[in-house]
Design a protein around this motif. Structure first.
Motif, PDB file in Angstrom:
ATOM      1  N   CYS A  99      55.487  52.449  61.620  1.00  0.00           N
ATOM      2  CA  CYS A  99      55.398  52.828  60.209  1.00  0.00           C
ATOM      3  C   CYS A  99      56.170  51.866  59.315  1.00  0.00           C
ATOM      4  O   CYS A  99      55.723  51.540  58.206  1.00  0.00           O
ATOM      5  CB  CYS A  99      55.902  54.255  60.014  1.00  0.00           C
ATOM      6  SG  CYS A  99      54.832  55.516  60.749  1.00  0.00           S
ATOM      7  N   LEU A 100      57.316  51.405  59.769  1.00  0.00           N
ATOM      8  CA  LEU A 100      58.088  50.445  58.984  1.00  0.00           C
ATOM      9  C   LEU A 100      57.318  49.146  58.788  1.00  0.00           C
ATOM     10  O   LEU A 100      57.427  48.485  57.743  1.00  0.00           O
ATOM     11  CB  LEU A 100      59.430  50.153  59.678  1.00  0.00           C
ATOM     12  CG  LEU A 100      60.471  51.272  59.644  1.00  0.00           C
ATOM     13  CD1 LEU A 100      61.640  50.949  60.565  1.00  0.00           C
ATOM     14  CD2 LEU A 100      60.969  51.518  58.222  1.00  0.00           C
ATOM     15  N   ALA A 101      56.504  48.787  59.786  1.00  0.00           N
ATOM     16  CA  ALA A 101      55.737  47.542  59.703  1.00  0.00           C
ATOM     17  C   ALA A 101      54.469  47.692  58.874  1.00  0.00           C
ATOM     18  O   ALA A 101      54.002  46.718  58.266  1.00  0.00           O
ATOM     19  CB  ALA A 101      55.378  47.065  61.115  1.00  0.00           C
ATOM     20  N   LYS A 102      53.907  48.891  58.825  1.00  0.00           N
ATOM     21  CA  LYS A 102      52.574  49.068  58.245  1.00  0.00           C
ATOM     22  C   LYS A 102      52.553  49.720  56.854  1.00  0.00           C
ATOM     23  O   LYS A 102      51.579  49.562  56.120  1.00  0.00           O
ATOM     24  CB  LYS A 102      51.711  49.914  59.189  1.00  0.00           C
ATOM     25  CG  LYS A 102      51.474  49.279  60.561  1.00  0.00           C
ATOM     26  CD  LYS A 102      50.676  47.991  60.446  1.00  0.00           C
ATOM     27  CE  LYS A 102      50.371  47.400  61.823  1.00  0.00           C
ATOM     28  NZ  LYS A 102      49.607  46.132  61.712  1.00  0.00           N
ATOM     29  N   THR A 103      53.598  50.465  56.489  1.00  0.00           N
ATOM     30  CA  THR A 103      53.586  51.139  55.193  1.00  0.00           C
ATOM     31  C   THR A 103      53.920  50.141  54.088  1.00  0.00           C
ATOM     32  O   THR A 103      54.716  49.223  54.279  1.00  0.00           O
ATOM     33  CB  THR A 103      54.609  52.298  55.179  1.00  0.00           C
ATOM     34  OG1 THR A 103      54.377  53.146  56.303  1.00  0.00           O
ATOM     35  CG2 THR A 103      54.468  53.119  53.914  1.00  0.00           C
ATOM     36  N   SER A 104      53.312  50.320  52.926  1.00  0.00           N
ATOM     37  CA  SER A 104      53.482  49.391  51.802  1.00  0.00           C
ATOM     38  C   SER A 104      54.945  49.314  51.368  1.00  0.00           C
ATOM     39  O   SER A 104      55.598  50.339  51.149  1.00  0.00           O
ATOM     40  CB  SER A 104      52.629  49.848  50.614  1.00  0.00           C
ATOM     41  OG  SER A 104      51.276  49.999  50.998  1.00  0.00           O
ATOM     42  N   ALA A 155      66.345  58.110  48.571  1.00  0.00           N
ATOM     43  CA  ALA A 155      66.428  57.643  47.182  1.00  0.00           C
ATOM     44  C   ALA A 155      67.874  57.476  46.739  1.00  0.00           C
ATOM     45  O   ALA A 155      68.278  57.980  45.689  1.00  0.00           O
ATOM     46  CB  ALA A 155      65.703  58.640  46.271  1.00  0.00           C
ATOM     47  N   GLY A 156      68.652  56.756  47.524  1.00  0.00           N
ATOM     48  CA  GLY A 156      70.081  56.639  47.257  1.00  0.00           C
ATOM     49  C   GLY A 156      70.409  56.050  45.901  1.00  0.00           C
ATOM     50  O   GLY A 156      71.276  56.556  45.181  1.00  0.00           O
ATOM     51  N   GLU A 157      69.720  54.982  45.526  1.00  0.00           N
ATOM     52  CA  GLU A 157      70.020  54.338  44.246  1.00  0.00           C
ATOM     53  C   GLU A 157      69.669  55.261  43.084  1.00  0.00           C
ATOM     54  O   GLU A 157      70.426  55.390  42.116  1.00  0.00           O
ATOM     55  CB  GLU A 157      69.260  53.018  44.129  1.00  0.00           C
ATOM     56  CG  GLU A 157      69.630  52.229  42.885  1.00  0.00           C
ATOM     57  CD  GLU A 157      69.050  50.829  42.869  1.00  0.00           C
ATOM     58  OE1 GLU A 157      69.423  50.043  41.975  1.00  0.00           O
ATOM     59  OE2 GLU A 157      68.215  50.514  43.740  1.00  0.00           O
ATOM     60  N   LEU A 158      68.532  55.923  43.181  1.00  0.00           N
ATOM     61  CA  LEU A 158      68.107  56.846  42.131  1.00  0.00           C
ATOM     62  C   LEU A 158      69.110  57.983  41.979  1.00  0.00           C
ATOM     63  O   LEU A 158      69.509  58.334  40.862  1.00  0.00           O
ATOM     64  CB  LEU A 158      66.709  57.381  42.463  1.00  0.00           C
ATOM     65  CG  LEU A 158      65.992  58.279  41.449  1.00  0.00           C
ATOM     66  CD1 LEU A 158      64.480  58.184  41.648  1.00  0.00           C
ATOM     67  CD2 LEU A 158      66.418  59.740  41.574  1.00  0.00           C
ATOM     68  N   ILE A 159      69.520  58.578  43.106  1.00  0.00           N
ATOM     69  CA  ILE A 159      70.423  59.733  43.079  1.00  0.00           C
ATOM     70  C   ILE A 159      71.793  59.348  42.540  1.00  0.00           C
ATOM     71  O   ILE A 159      72.361  60.043  41.678  1.00  0.00           O
ATOM     72  CB  ILE A 159      70.559  60.346  44.486  1.00  0.00           C
ATOM     73  CG1 ILE A 159      69.237  60.964  44.940  1.00  0.00           C
ATOM     74  CG2 ILE A 159      71.679  61.384  44.520  1.00  0.00           C
ATOM     75  CD1 ILE A 159      68.799  62.166  44.149  1.00  0.00           C
ATOM     76  N   MET A 210      62.132  51.129  52.074  1.00  0.00           N
ATOM     77  CA  MET A 210      62.135  51.122  53.539  1.00  0.00           C
ATOM     78  C   MET A 210      62.911  52.301  54.136  1.00  0.00           C
ATOM     79  O   MET A 210      62.436  52.923  55.101  1.00  0.00           O
ATOM     80  CB  MET A 210      62.684  49.792  54.061  1.00  0.00           C
ATOM     81  CG  MET A 210      61.786  48.595  53.772  1.00  0.00           C
ATOM     82  SD  MET A 210      60.112  48.770  54.456  1.00  0.00           S
ATOM     83  CE  MET A 210      60.422  48.367  56.168  1.00  0.00           C
ATOM     84  N   PRO A 211      64.092  52.676  53.611  1.00  0.00           N
ATOM     85  CA  PRO A 211      64.742  53.873  54.157  1.00  0.00           C
ATOM     86  C   PRO A 211      63.918  55.141  53.966  1.00  0.00           C
ATOM     87  O   PRO A 211      63.956  56.045  54.807  1.00  0.00           O
ATOM     88  CB  PRO A 211      66.060  53.934  53.383  1.00  0.00           C
ATOM     89  CG  PRO A 211      66.335  52.524  52.989  1.00  0.00           C
ATOM     90  CD  PRO A 211      64.983  51.958  52.666  1.00  0.00           C
ATOM     91  N   CYS A 212      63.164  55.223  52.876  1.00  0.00           N
ATOM     92  CA  CYS A 212      62.268  56.365  52.655  1.00  0.00           C
ATOM     93  C   CYS A 212      61.198  56.403  53.746  1.00  0.00           C
ATOM     94  O   CYS A 212      60.884  57.468  54.292  1.00  0.00           O
ATOM     95  CB  CYS A 212      61.614  56.252  51.275  1.00  0.00           C
ATOM     96  SG  CYS A 212      60.391  57.519  50.919  1.00  0.00           S
ATOM     97  N   ILE A 213      60.643  55.240  54.069  1.00  0.00           N
ATOM     98  CA  ILE A 213      59.641  55.137  55.136  1.00  0.00           C
ATOM     99  C   ILE A 213      60.256  55.529  56.473  1.00  0.00           C
ATOM    100  O   ILE A 213      59.671  56.284  57.256  1.00  0.00           O
ATOM    101  CB  ILE A 213      59.078  53.698  55.199  1.00  0.00           C
ATOM    102  CG1 ILE A 213      58.325  53.370  53.900  1.00  0.00           C
ATOM    103  CG2 ILE A 213      58.168  53.515  56.412  1.00  0.00           C
ATOM    104  CD1 ILE A 213      58.005  51.895  53.737  1.00  0.00           C
ATOM    105  N   GLU A 266      52.266  58.419  52.277  1.00  0.00           N
ATOM    106  CA  GLU A 266      51.574  57.364  53.030  1.00  0.00           C
ATOM    107  C   GLU A 266      52.133  57.252  54.450  1.00  0.00           C
ATOM    108  O   GLU A 266      51.380  57.127  55.419  1.00  0.00           O
ATOM    109  CB  GLU A 266      51.725  56.026  52.297  1.00  0.00           C
ATOM    110  CG  GLU A 266      51.031  54.859  53.003  1.00  0.00           C
ATOM    111  CD  GLU A 266      51.297  53.522  52.318  1.00  0.00           C
ATOM    112  OE1 GLU A 266      50.938  52.486  52.927  1.00  0.00           O
ATOM    113  OE2 GLU A 266      51.866  53.500  51.209  1.00  0.00           O
ATOM    114  N   THR A 267      53.456  57.304  54.547  1.00  0.00           N
ATOM    115  CA  THR A 267      54.087  57.166  55.867  1.00  0.00           C
ATOM    116  C   THR A 267      53.727  58.328  56.780  1.00  0.00           C
ATOM    117  O   THR A 267      53.429  58.127  57.971  1.00  0.00           O
ATOM    118  CB  THR A 267      55.618  57.084  55.715  1.00  0.00           C
ATOM    119  OG1 THR A 267      55.954  56.005  54.849  1.00  0.00           O
ATOM    120  CG2 THR A 267      56.281  56.865  57.072  1.00  0.00           C
TER     121      THR A 267
END
Length: 385
Positions: free
Chosen positions: A354-359, A132-136, A322-325, A375-376
């Motif tokens: 997981c990168l391909a399949k997670t929302s 969550a880089g942007e949030l932090i 995507m980085p979270c996933i 989810e991931t």
């Protein structure tokens, strides 16, 4: 430094936490321990609490509360249990700086809580900025909170930038040791075991980060962390393999000049710098001698064999969640590898799946990060090689 700094150490029984306590033990006139926390290592937490006499300890595993409480009864130390307790204790008024040395995603929520309370952060939990880089970074700006990097590479960049904050960066150069499998090809890595992957040539670290180093995922996570810490574009971050781990990272400025921070591999130095900044405190850490290292060498990383570095760059390029996933999938992959459930190379396959399949979520909120992480992990745990 005049008045003592009051320190909360989240993850005091791990590699970073114990080394931070070594720094504090050697500088009791400069630092005082306010909070210690651990996940499962109740025995060491109890010993640390009796020695350093913090105001509060937290054992995250609630089943161990009675043991810790009973052992510390009579020591005038408050004892709490559970993950929610972490989010509360970091808001204590007497804390000056919170060292977040938790492993993985678990560091996100207490770091947010500490920032919301206006505490300075000594960040050893790179996953917080990966997820969550942007949030932090936005929250830290709103609360006027400083984040001091503890990772040796990011500490090196920070040290190179002291006195240079008005000068634009052309690029940063993150150095990587290459890990225990440097120069190995994919075929030779098919049958490697966790015992081999856990033998890092230069650094003494916890199991998770050591496996990440062997797979180059640690460097991938550091790339994403650097983007947020230093407000960089993707094309301003370069990774170079430096097997000796003497140059911890470099900054190149717009005039072409390069600054490097050097020293023997020892995490106590960046820990001490983060806790004592802006001062440099005298230490008895071993000193580097150029004569002992007549050659410092450099190589390009092999991103075809060690695909995790490429996956990290790709997730950073896509942005959003995507980085979270990437992080959640990697945490599951490493856990599976350590339990001998998947092979070394198969960790990358699981992460890519997981990168391909997670929302995908382009502008995630905190709740979106929590959902993406869940989810991931479900997808990763169900993945069959």
């Amino acid at each position: 430094m005049s008045a003592k700094k009051h320190i909360a150490i989240l993850g005091s029984t791990g590699s970073i936490g114990t080394q931070a306590l070594d720094v504090i033990r050697a500088n009791t006139d400069k630092f005082e321990v306010e909070v210690l926390t651990a996940m499962n290592n109740s025995e060491l937490l109890i010993k640390q609490a009796i020695e350093f006499k913090p105001n509060t300890v937290v054992i995250t595993n609630e089943s161990l509360y009675d043991e810790v409480f009973n052992e510390l009864d009579g020591h005038d130390i408050k004892v709490y249990a559970g993950a929610n307790a972490l989010n509360s204790v970091v808001q204590m008024e007497d804390i000056d700086i919170v060292l977040t040395a938790l492993v993985g995603y678990a560091g996100l929520k207490p770091t947010i809580s500490a920032i919301e309370s206006g505490k300075s952060i000594a960040l050893a939990n790179k996953e917080t900025l990966v997820v969550a880089g942007e949030l932090i970074t936005t929250l830290a700006q709103q609360k006027a909170v400083n984040i001091y990097p503890v990772d040796s590479e990011h500490s090196a960049i920070f040290q190179c930038l002291v006195g240079e904050f008005h000068n634009p960066i052309e690029k940063i150069i993150l150095t990587a040791s290459g890990g225990p499998f440097r120069c190995r090809d994919r075929e030779s890595l098919i049958g490697v075991k966790k015992e081999q992957a856990l033998k890092h040539p230069n650094w003494d670290m916890g199991a998770k980060i050591t496996i990440d180093s062997a797979s180059l995922m640690n460097k991938g996570l550091e790339v994403i962390e650097a983007k947020w810490l230093f407000n960089l574009r993707m094309d301003q971050i370069e990774v170079i393999v430096h097997p000796q781990s003497i140059i911890h990272s470099m900054v190149q400025f717009e005039d072409g000049s390069i600054k490097a921070q050097m020293g023997l591999p020892d995490m106590k130095l960046p820990i001490q710098f983060a806790l004592s900044y802006p001062d440099r405190m005298k230490s008895d850490f071993p000193r580097f001698n150029f004569i002992d290292y007549p050659e410092l060498t450099f190589e390009q990383p092999d991103v075809e064999t060690f695909r995790n570095l490429s996956l990290a760059f790709e997730s950073m390029k896509q942005g959003g969640n995507m980085p979270c996933i990437l992080n959640a999938a990697n945490e599951v992959a490493v856990a599976k590898f350590l339990k001998d459930e998947i092979g070394f190379l198969e960790m990358s396959d699981l992460i890519e799946h997981c990168l391909a399949k997670t929302s995908f979520i382009k502008k995630p909120t905190y709740e979106d990060y929590v959902m993406s992480d869940t989810e991931t992990r479900e997808l990763a745990n169900a993945y069959k090689i």
